[in-house]
Design a protein around this motif. Structure first.
Motif, short mmCIF file in Angstrom:
data_model
loop_
_atom_site.label_atom_id
_atom_site.label_comp_id
_atom_site.label_asym_id
_atom_site.label_seq_id
_atom_site.Cartn_x
_atom_site.Cartn_y
_atom_site.Cartn_z
N GLY A 22 35.57 60.28 29.73
CA GLY A 22 33.46 60.95 30.23
C GLY A 22 32.95 60.35 31.99
N PHE A 23 34.12 59.88 32.28
CA PHE A 23 33.42 59.61 33.59
C PHE A 23 33.22 60.60 35.07
N GLU A 24 34.97 61.69 34.86
CA GLU A 24 34.56 62.67 35.39
C GLU A 24 32.99 63.95 35.22
N LYS A 25 32.34 63.77 33.95
CA LYS A 25 31.00 64.42 34.12
C LYS A 25 30.19 63.45 34.07
N LEU A 26 29.63 62.71 34.83
CA LEU A 26 28.84 62.21 35.68
C LEU A 26 28.70 62.49 37.02
N THR A 27 27.33 62.18 37.48
CA THR A 27 26.84 62.65 38.86
C THR A 27 27.53 61.60 40.06
N SER A 28 27.67 62.16 40.86
CA SER A 28 28.99 61.59 42.22
C SER A 28 28.05 60.47 42.69
N TYR A 29 26.28 60.33 42.05
CA TYR A 29 25.96 59.16 42.26
C TYR A 29 25.60 58.20 40.67
N ASN A 30 25.52 58.91 39.82
CA ASN A 30 26.05 57.56 38.91
C ASN A 30 27.31 57.12 39.16
N GLN A 31 28.14 57.71 39.42
CA GLN A 31 30.16 57.09 39.73
C GLN A 31 29.96 56.48 40.48
N ALA A 32 28.77 56.11 41.36
CA ALA A 32 28.96 55.32 42.70
C ALA A 32 28.36 54.00 42.06
N MET A 33 26.95 54.24 41.29
CA MET A 33 26.75 53.00 40.12
C MET A 33 27.36 52.16 39.79
N GLU A 34 28.58 53.32 38.82
CA GLU A 34 29.60 52.46 37.71
C GLU A 34 30.24 51.47 38.77
N PHE A 35 30.66 51.74 39.84
CA PHE A 35 31.88 51.42 41.26
C PHE A 35 31.33 49.71 41.40
N PHE A 36 29.64 49.99 41.26
CA PHE A 36 29.14 49.03 41.80
C PHE A 36 28.98 47.95 40.52
N LYS A 37 28.39 47.91 39.31
CA LYS A 37 27.90 47.46 38.46
C LYS A 37 30.00 46.99 37.68
N GLU A 38 30.41 47.76 38.24
CA GLU A 38 32.28 47.06 38.19
C GLU A 38 32.76 45.90 38.71
N LEU A 39 31.84 45.73 40.09
CA LEU A 39 32.78 45.02 41.07
C LEU A 39 30.91 43.41 41.26
N SER A 40 30.67 43.80 40.41
CA SER A 40 29.20 43.00 39.88
C SER A 40 29.66 41.16 39.76
#
Length: 88
Positions: A22-40
């Motif tokens: 379902g990641f591809e269904k997120l907006t680009s902005y939300n995808q970026a947020m998920e990226f940074f959450k993973e980096l935390s």
């Protein structure tokens, strides 16, 4: 002081999260947020959005990320270059 987030680490995390269901269904902005959450470096719930474009979390020496000028997430090379600059 060495960079905490090397290009290859950012690329691996990027490649990892784009495979999520379902990641591809997120907006680009939300995808970026998920990226940074993973980096935390703490719990993902520690990454907090306080304003429309501001994320706070534990990203090593950095605790604040401004997403105002974030490139489209699907433009992998541009996004990763931008993320590298924000984190190092």
């Amino acid at each position: 002081m060495p960079n905490l987030y090397d290009h290859h680490v950012l690329r691996q995390i990027y490649d990892f999260i784009v495979e999520r269901e379902g990641f591809e269904k997120l907006t680009s902005y939300n995808q970026a947020m998920e990226f940074f959450k993973e980096l935390s470096q703490g719990d993902q719930s520690d990454v907090i959005q306080t304003e429309p474009n501001i994320l706070y979390g534990n990203f090593g020496r950095i605790s604040k990320i401004n997403l105002r000028l974030v490139p489209l997430f699907r433009e992998k090379d541009k996004f990763l270059k931008w993320a590298y600059e924000q984190l190092n």
